[in-house]
Design a protein around this motif. Sequence first.
Motif, PDB file in Angstrom:
ATOM      1  N   ALA A   1       4.093  16.110   1.230  1.00 13.02           N
ATOM      2  CA  ALA A   1       3.619  14.762   0.903  1.00 13.02           C
ATOM      3  C   ALA A   1       3.832  14.485  -0.578  1.00 13.02           C
ATOM      4  CB  ALA A   1       2.130  14.620   1.253  1.00 13.02           C
ATOM      5  N   LEU A   2       4.233  13.257  -0.893  1.00 14.66           N
ATOM      6  CA  LEU A   2       4.358  12.820  -2.282  1.00 14.66           C
ATOM      7  C   LEU A   2       3.649  11.484  -2.427  1.00 14.66           C
ATOM      8  CD1 LEU A   2       7.048  13.087  -4.861  1.00 14.66           C
ATOM      9  CD2 LEU A   2       6.417  10.751  -4.242  1.00 14.66           C
ATOM     10  N   VAL A   3       2.829  11.363  -3.470  1.00 12.17           N
ATOM     11  CA  VAL A   3       2.079  10.133  -3.711  1.00 12.17           C
ATOM     12  C   VAL A   3       2.519   9.546  -5.041  1.00 12.17           C
ATOM     13  CG1 VAL A   3      -0.184   9.070  -3.918  1.00 12.17           C
ATOM     14  CG2 VAL A   3       0.107  11.076  -2.451  1.00 12.17           C
ATOM     15  N   ILE A   4       2.910   8.288  -5.030  1.00 12.91           N
ATOM     16  CA  ILE A   4       3.331   7.589  -6.247  1.00 12.91           C
ATOM     17  C   ILE A   4       2.098   6.929  -6.852  1.00 12.91           C
ATOM     18  CG2 ILE A   4       4.795   5.753  -7.172  1.00 12.91           C
ATOM     19  CD1 ILE A   4       6.590   6.279  -4.637  1.00 12.91           C
ATOM     20  N   ALA A   5       1.736   7.347  -8.067  1.00 14.29           N
ATOM     21  CA  ALA A   5       0.511   6.867  -8.712  1.00 14.29           C
ATOM     22  C   ALA A   5       0.822   6.102  -9.987  1.00 14.29           C
ATOM     23  CB  ALA A   5      -0.425   8.037  -9.001  1.00 14.29           C
TER      24      ALA A   5
ATOM     25  N   PRO B   1       7.034   9.190   1.293  1.00 20.83           N
ATOM     26  CA  PRO B   1       6.128   8.960   0.162  1.00 20.83           C
ATOM     27  C   PRO B   1       5.099   7.879   0.452  1.00 20.83           C
ATOM     28  CG  PRO B   1       8.233   7.903  -0.239  1.00 20.83           C
ATOM     29  CD  PRO B   1       8.383   8.661   1.048  1.00 20.83           C
ATOM     30  N   LYS B   2       3.997   7.957  -0.289  1.00 15.89           N
ATOM     31  CA  LYS B   2       2.924   6.972  -0.188  1.00 15.89           C
ATOM     32  C   LYS B   2       2.641   6.388  -1.569  1.00 15.89           C
ATOM     33  CE  LYS B   2       1.718   7.550   4.216  1.00 15.89           C
ATOM     34  NZ  LYS B   2       1.624   6.474   5.209  1.00 15.89           N
ATOM     35  N   MET B   3       2.049   5.199  -1.588  1.00 16.71           N
ATOM     36  CA  MET B   3       1.588   4.591  -2.828  1.00 16.71           C
ATOM     37  C   MET B   3       0.084   4.792  -2.935  1.00 16.71           C
ATOM     38  SD  MET B   3       4.244   3.187  -4.369  1.00 16.71           S
ATOM     39  CE  MET B   3       3.557   1.966  -5.488  1.00 16.71           C
ATOM     40  N   TYR B   4      -0.383   5.067  -4.155  1.00 14.77           N
ATOM     41  CA  TYR B   4      -1.808   5.295  -4.387  1.00 14.77           C
ATOM     42  C   TYR B   4      -2.512   3.972  -4.626  1.00 14.77           C
ATOM     43  CZ  TYR B   4      -6.031   6.579  -6.989  1.00 14.77           C
ATOM     44  OH  TYR B   4      -7.325   6.691  -7.428  1.00 14.77           O
TER      45      TYR B   4
ATOM     46  N   SER C   1     -10.831   9.831   5.190  1.00 14.28           N
ATOM     47  CA  SER C   1      -9.442  10.080   5.544  1.00 14.28           C
ATOM     48  C   SER C   1      -8.569   9.687   4.379  1.00 14.28           C
ATOM     49  CB  SER C   1      -9.037   9.280   6.788  1.00 14.28           C
ATOM     50  OG  SER C   1      -8.811   7.942   6.445  1.00 14.28           O
ATOM     51  N   GLU C   2      -7.352  10.224   4.363  1.00 11.17           N
ATOM     52  CA  GLU C   2      -6.475   9.942   3.243  1.00 11.17           C
ATOM     53  C   GLU C   2      -6.044   8.484   3.202  1.00 11.17           C
ATOM     54  OE1 GLU C   2      -2.321  11.173   3.543  1.00 11.17           O
ATOM     55  OE2 GLU C   2      -2.833  12.097   5.442  1.00 11.17           O
ATOM     56  N   TRP C   3      -6.155   7.781   4.337  1.00 13.39           N
ATOM     57  CA  TRP C   3      -5.609   6.433   4.391  1.00 13.39           C
ATOM     58  C   TRP C   3      -6.472   5.434   3.643  1.00 13.39           C
ATOM     59  CZ3 TRP C   3      -1.099   7.680   5.485  1.00 13.39           C
ATOM     60  CH2 TRP C   3      -0.835   8.712   6.378  1.00 13.39           C
ATOM     61  N   GLU C   4      -7.640   5.848   3.203  1.00 20.55           N
ATOM     62  CA  GLU C   4      -8.438   4.962   2.381  1.00 20.55           C
ATOM     63  C   GLU C   4      -7.888   4.895   0.960  1.00 20.55           C
ATOM     64  OE1 GLU C   4     -11.892   8.128   1.029  1.00 20.55           O
ATOM     65  OE2 GLU C   4     -12.010   7.084   2.933  1.00 20.55           O
ATOM     66  N   LEU C   5      -7.039   5.856   0.588  1.00 21.70           N
ATOM     67  CA  LEU C   5      -6.502   5.916  -0.767  1.00 21.70           C
ATOM     68  C   LEU C   5      -5.007   5.646  -0.844  1.00 21.70           C
ATOM     69  CD1 LEU C   5      -8.292   9.127  -2.081  1.00 21.70           C
ATOM     70  CD2 LEU C   5      -8.904   6.766  -2.519  1.00 21.70           C
ATOM     71  N   LEU C   6      -4.287   5.793   0.268  1.00 12.62           N
ATOM     72  CA  LEU C   6      -2.839   5.733   0.244  1.00 12.62           C
ATOM     73  C   LEU C   6      -2.323   4.665   1.189  1.00 12.62           C
ATOM     74  CD1 LEU C   6      -2.199   9.589   0.521  1.00 12.62           C
ATOM     75  CD2 LEU C   6      -2.655   8.262  -1.542  1.00 12.62           C
ATOM     76  N   ARG C   7      -1.158   4.128   0.871  1.00  7.46           N
ATOM     77  CA  ARG C   7      -0.505   3.157   1.753  1.00  7.46           C
ATOM     78  C   ARG C   7       0.995   3.399   1.706  1.00  7.46           C
ATOM     79  NH1 ARG C   7       2.261  -0.526  -1.195  1.00  7.46           N
ATOM     80  NH2 ARG C   7       1.506  -1.116  -3.262  1.00  7.46           N
ATOM     81  N   ASP C   8       1.691   2.810   2.673  1.00 12.77           N
ATOM     82  CA  ASP C   8       3.154   2.929   2.702  1.00 12.77           C
ATOM     83  C   ASP C   8       3.782   2.131   1.565  1.00 12.77           C
ATOM     84  OD1 ASP C   8       3.338   4.581   4.954  1.00 12.77           O
ATOM     85  OD2 ASP C   8       3.136   2.872   6.303  1.00 12.77           O
ATOM     86  N   VAL C   9       4.939   2.556   1.131  1.00 14.34           N
ATOM     87  CA  VAL C   9       5.716   1.785   0.167  1.00 14.34           C
ATOM     88  C   VAL C   9       6.217   0.519   0.865  1.00 14.34           C
ATOM     89  CG1 VAL C   9       7.712   1.791  -1.369  1.00 14.34           C
ATOM     90  CG2 VAL C   9       6.408   3.889  -1.009  1.00 14.34           C
ATOM     91  N   GLN C  10       6.096  -0.616   0.195  1.00 15.66           N
ATOM     92  CA  GLN C  10       6.481  -1.897   0.778  1.00 15.66           C
ATOM     93  C   GLN C  10       7.602  -2.535  -0.026  1.00 15.66           C
ATOM     94  OE1 GLN C  10       2.835  -4.141   0.925  1.00 15.66           O
ATOM     95  NE2 GLN C  10       1.837  -2.704   2.308  1.00 15.66           N
ATOM     96  N   LEU C  11       8.212  -3.540   0.576  1.00 14.59           N
ATOM     97  CA  LEU C  11       9.351  -4.199  -0.078  1.00 14.59           C
ATOM     98  C   LEU C  11       8.955  -4.793  -1.421  1.00 14.59           C
ATOM     99  CD1 LEU C  11      12.291  -5.079   0.057  1.00 14.59           C
ATOM    100  CD2 LEU C  11      11.561  -7.129   1.286  1.00 14.59           C
TER     101      LEU C  11
END
Length: 636
Positions: free
Chosen positions: A217-221, A244-247, A259-269
């Motif tokens: 997993a990689l998170v862009i912060a 990757p996910k966005m923080y 859960s992790e989804w409260e902090l992370l989201r998918d990269v969007q256009l």
Amino acid sequence: MTSLPHRNWLRRIHDRVDFRSILDVLLVGGSFWIAVFLSGGLYFIERYSVPLFACCGLTLFFRLGVLYAMGANHIIWRYITAQDAFRLVMAMVFSTILISAGFYFVRLQVLGPTILILDLLVSTYLVTGSRLLWRAWHEYRKRMTSGEGGRKTIIYGAGTHGVQLAHRIKTDPHLSLRLIGFVDDDPRKQGKSIGGVRVLGTREHLRDFLIGYQVKALVIAIADLEGPALRDVLQQCHRCGVRPKMYLSFGSATITDKSEWELLRDVQLRDLLKRSRKKIDLIPLQEELAGKRVMITGGGGSIGGELARQLLGLNPSEVIVLDHSEYSLYQITEELLGLRSTNLLITPVLADLKDIASVKLVMNKYRPQVVFHAAAYKHVHLVEANPQASVLNNVLGTKNLLDVCADTDVETFVLISTDKAVNPVGIMGATKRVCELMTSTVAKRTGKRYCTVRFGNVLLSSGSLVPLLKKQIRNGGPVTITHKDMTRYFMLLPEAASLVLKASSISAPGDLNILKMGEPIKIVDIATSLITLLGKNPDEVPIIYTGARPGEKLAEELYLCGDELKTVCEEILVLPNGDLEANKGALDPRNVNRRIEKLVKMAQEGSPETAREVLELAQEHSRVRGRPVANNLEAA
């Protein structure tokens, strides 16, 4: 399974006794005697035992009193921060001053300044250190509990957001993430440790880290990461099978469960295009729209639907959603009914604006006070191939609606227009420019707030470019783009709707409001971003240039004459009365009306000259004068 009796007894004692306060008493008292011993030894304690006990009591009174007054008892030890530690140090310093003053007034001159300074240092160390030690122990236990089973994770960005996320990952085992380190492009951070987490290197070597550490997993912060850098990160991740996910910072995250989804989201256009949503203050609109009947034409479309959603929070008495598509009207009505949280009335109306009788019937029945006109044919190539139908839908439909609105005393009318109305070269832009002219002339005649809002393309709107490109990419290509240098303005749907609502409240009669769209974006850049976003390699999906179609320009324009003015909203510019020619008398409403009637008649008769007529009418009142168009935004 029931607890043992002795455990229940111990828990009742624990709940009633504040052991941390008792520990503070022991630490403060102990630090006093340690300072006395270090300064004078056992002989000094034996000789002055009685005064020293009095001094100890006074020290306990002042230190504990100041700690309590400054809220030290409210600090949760396991979550102590640097700010909390600083508050404890200040409490110790202030209490030392009070202790010195107290000794002076009660004439306890046993303690010299050496003992007071030693006591300050030892008590500060013990009181603050005990809390920090408890936090360290708590975090260590959390890490041990989470074990080695979490997914190996790298954070890209060792700034404020990255450090926040690293702390959350280390202390919350429910995230099931095991932090390996940071990746950051700042050369000053390379090889350093931040919050106990090492900076592994720069983005240039990201792929090596992903493979070498077997990262899952990689998170862009980084909140303001440039589009090219983000595309590079995505491409390296996809080559390694990492999504990757966005923080989401703590200010924007909604913490509902562990859960992790409260902090992370998918990269969007919008991340790749660096188009962040502007926050528009709509609170003043609540008073203006409260209790009013609001109609939205084209309510089943993207813009109309989003206007309806945002209107739900502005307290109108009724939202009338009009569309000529039964299915679109059904969809938006069901959605709005599900979103409704009050007794707000939502009324679906199936009608065609080209039918003047239907328009009169609807307007007389529902008597809206505010009308947002979003209904129009908008697909350039389809409109270009069907000029007569497009003129009837866009021009005649708007004319019918404007005339009936004026007759039924509609207070506010807002026309949704497009950047293609500036110097139009195609039928779609020409019809919208004619609609702008009609709106300004009716506003001039009635003196009411009838205005236009003009903006460019909306990302992910129905039938727009992005869904088509996604379909082509998922099918493996080729991706078809008309020209490698073609650019367009883009805006997010919620932002566009918010600005339309805002413009409706600040406009004067006849104004043409222009939304600031930022810098135009190349269509090929959007295609490349989407290829990366969908997990494809840009080399695997071919891009074919097909040539500009009839009615298209390489670059759209938003500005008409270069003299747009600022408004109270920094994201909106305005042309008073729609065009400066109207102020100079060059725009004769009677002549415009005659030309429009002629145009409509030609369209009804199916005349092949309809396209030429609408283009001539629109281009006559779309000349760019003064400063170059490219500099208009900067000048304004």
